[in-house]
Design a protein around this motif. Structure first.
Motif, mmCIF file in Angstrom:
data_model
loop_
_atom_site.group_PDB
_atom_site.id
_atom_site.type_symbol
_atom_site.label_atom_id
_atom_site.label_comp_id
_atom_site.label_asym_id
_atom_site.label_seq_id
_atom_site.Cartn_x
_atom_site.Cartn_y
_atom_site.Cartn_z
ATOM 1 N N GLY A 48 58.894 60.040 108.016
ATOM 2 C CA GLY A 48 59.751 61.047 107.394
ATOM 3 C C GLY A 48 60.774 60.442 106.445
ATOM 4 N N PHE A 49 61.324 59.290 106.816
ATOM 5 C CA PHE A 49 62.274 58.598 105.952
ATOM 6 C C PHE A 49 61.616 58.213 104.640
ATOM 7 C CE2 PHE A 49 63.708 54.409 104.436
ATOM 8 C CZ PHE A 49 64.991 54.742 104.029
ATOM 9 N N TRP A 50 60.424 57.624 104.729
ATOM 10 C CA TRP A 50 59.743 57.168 103.517
ATOM 11 C C TRP A 50 59.264 58.340 102.666
ATOM 12 C CZ3 TRP A 50 60.581 52.747 101.509
ATOM 13 C CH2 TRP A 50 60.987 51.705 102.334
ATOM 14 N N MET A 51 58.909 59.436 103.314
ATOM 15 C CA MET A 51 58.497 60.619 102.565
ATOM 16 C C MET A 51 59.689 61.164 101.765
ATOM 17 S SD MET A 51 56.754 64.135 103.934
ATOM 18 C CE MET A 51 58.246 64.728 104.695
ATOM 19 N N LEU A 52 60.839 61.275 102.403
ATOM 20 C CA LEU A 52 62.026 61.766 101.709
ATOM 21 C C LEU A 52 62.535 60.762 100.678
ATOM 22 C CD1 LEU A 52 63.940 63.481 104.634
ATOM 23 C CD2 LEU A 52 62.707 64.567 102.753
ATOM 24 N N PHE A 53 62.415 59.475 100.982
ATOM 25 C CA PHE A 53 62.815 58.428 100.040
ATOM 26 C C PHE A 53 61.979 58.510 98.763
ATOM 27 C CE2 PHE A 53 62.635 54.046 98.433
ATOM 28 C CZ PHE A 53 63.987 53.778 98.309
ATOM 29 N N CYS A 54 60.676 58.652 98.908
ATOM 30 C CA CYS A 54 59.791 58.775 97.739
ATOM 31 C C CYS A 54 60.028 60.094 97.002
ATOM 32 C CB CYS A 54 58.333 58.655 98.166
ATOM 33 S SG CYS A 54 57.896 57.001 98.727
ATOM 34 N N ALA A 55 60.298 61.167 97.743
ATOM 35 C CA ALA A 55 60.580 62.449 97.094
ATOM 36 C C ALA A 55 61.865 62.377 96.277
ATOM 37 C CB ALA A 55 60.690 63.560 98.148
ATOM 38 N N THR A 56 62.871 61.689 96.786
ATOM 39 C CA THR A 56 64.127 61.526 96.048
ATOM 40 C C THR A 56 63.913 60.720 94.776
ATOM 41 O OG1 THR A 56 65.362 61.614 98.114
ATOM 42 C CG2 THR A 56 66.500 60.697 96.224
ATOM 43 N N GLY A 57 63.162 59.642 94.872
ATOM 44 C CA GLY A 57 62.854 58.843 93.690
ATOM 45 C C GLY A 57 62.060 59.627 92.666
ATOM 46 N N SER A 58 61.106 60.424 93.127
ATOM 47 C CA SER A 58 60.304 61.247 92.212
ATOM 48 C C SER A 58 61.160 62.297 91.518
ATOM 49 C CB SER A 58 59.173 61.926 92.979
ATOM 50 O OG SER A 58 58.328 60.968 93.552
ATOM 51 N N MET A 59 62.075 62.909 92.258
ATOM 52 C CA MET A 59 62.960 63.907 91.633
ATOM 53 C C MET A 59 63.881 63.272 90.604
ATOM 54 S SD MET A 59 63.901 66.643 94.620
ATOM 55 C CE MET A 59 64.194 65.495 95.949
ATOM 56 N N GLY A 60 64.348 62.054 90.872
ATOM 57 C CA GLY A 60 65.157 61.341 89.893
ATOM 58 C C GLY A 60 64.365 61.047 88.632
ATOM 59 N N PHE A 61 63.097 60.653 88.794
ATOM 60 C CA PHE A 61 62.235 60.408 87.643
ATOM 61 C C PHE A 61 62.041 61.680 86.827
ATOM 62 C CE2 PHE A 61 57.933 60.680 85.900
ATOM 63 C CZ PHE A 61 57.984 59.652 84.968
ATOM 64 N N VAL A 62 61.748 62.783 87.502
ATOM 65 C CA VAL A 62 61.524 64.052 86.804
ATOM 66 C C VAL A 62 62.797 64.512 86.096
ATOM 67 C CG1 VAL A 62 60.990 66.505 87.166
ATOM 68 C CG2 VAL A 62 59.613 64.757 88.265
ATOM 69 N N LEU A 63 63.951 64.335 86.723
ATOM 70 C CA LEU A 63 65.214 64.710 86.095
ATOM 71 C C LEU A 63 65.459 63.886 84.834
ATOM 72 C CD1 LEU A 63 67.916 66.253 86.099
ATOM 73 C CD2 LEU A 63 68.829 64.386 87.482
ATOM 74 N N ASN A 64 65.292 62.561 84.915
ATOM 75 C CA ASN A 64 65.474 61.719 83.740
ATOM 76 C C ASN A 64 64.474 62.054 82.650
ATOM 77 O OD1 ASN A 64 67.704 60.180 84.463
ATOM 78 N ND2 ASN A 64 66.458 58.766 85.643
ATOM 79 N N LEU A 65 63.229 62.315 83.013
ATOM 80 C CA LEU A 65 62.222 62.681 82.030
ATOM 81 C C LEU A 65 62.577 64.004 81.358
ATOM 82 C CD1 LEU A 65 59.525 62.032 80.697
ATOM 83 C CD2 LEU A 65 58.408 63.282 82.554
ATOM 84 N N ALA A 66 63.058 64.969 82.134
ATOM 85 C CA ALA A 66 63.449 66.250 81.558
ATOM 86 C C ALA A 66 64.605 66.091 80.575
ATOM 87 C CB ALA A 66 63.827 67.233 82.669
ATOM 88 N N ILE A 67 65.557 65.225 80.891
ATOM 89 C CA ILE A 67 66.680 64.990 79.977
ATOM 90 C C ILE A 67 66.192 64.319 78.696
ATOM 91 C CG2 ILE A 67 68.806 63.647 79.669
ATOM 92 C CD1 ILE A 67 69.356 64.158 82.675
#
Length: 147
Positions: A48-67
């Motif tokens: 669960g930790f690694w799933m949420l860790f990867c999800a957080t990193g993916s959301m950061g990537f998507v946010l930066n890409l959107a900007i």
């Protein structure tokens, strides 16, 4: 930048931006002792930790890409305005979604001043580029002379 000075596109800019920020991040992690704290974290091996860790990193990537995409396809002003709208919406949702916000006169006044300041800035920047519009400082827009 990606369209005029180099053949890089949004993914390339995002990649190199992340790559260049990695060395200072590693230095900070080592200086602040984060590695020892991570190794002793009790849920470090939990899926669960690694799933949420990867999800957080993916959301950061998507946010930066959107900007990057917003700035590339629109303008810096459009990115600023969408950022202001996002801040207003997230602040409003945070007020009601989380129970730890204390409603007080100064909190509400501070939020209102912050939101009004960002909206005022966007308004001034938007009107500064419109021909014939007068900005709040009394200056005349592009293409017009003062009489």
């Amino acid at each position: 930048l990606g369209n005029t000075l180099s053949p890089l596109h949004s993914f390339g800019l995002l990649f190199y931006n992340s790559l260049l920020s990695l060395p200072p991040l590693v230095v900070l992690v080592l200086l602040l002792g984060e590695t020892s704290q991570l190794s002793t974290y009790e849920y470090f091996n939990a899926p669960g930790f690694w799933m949420l860790f990867c999800a957080t990193g993916s959301m950061g990537f998507v946010l930066n890409l959107a900007i990057f995409l917003c700035t590339t396809h629109n303008s810096a002003l459009a990115t600023s305005v969408t950022g202001n709208v996002k801040d207003i919406v997230s602040t409003g949702l945070g007020l009601f979604a989380f129970g730890d916000f204390r409603v007080s006169f100064f909190n509400i006044v501070g939020l209102c001043i912050s939101m009004m300041g960002s909206m005022w800035y966007s308004y001034v920047k938007l009107n500064a580029g419109v021909p014939g519009s007068k900005t709040p400082s009394g200056t005349v827009g592009k293409g017009e002379q003062r009489v």
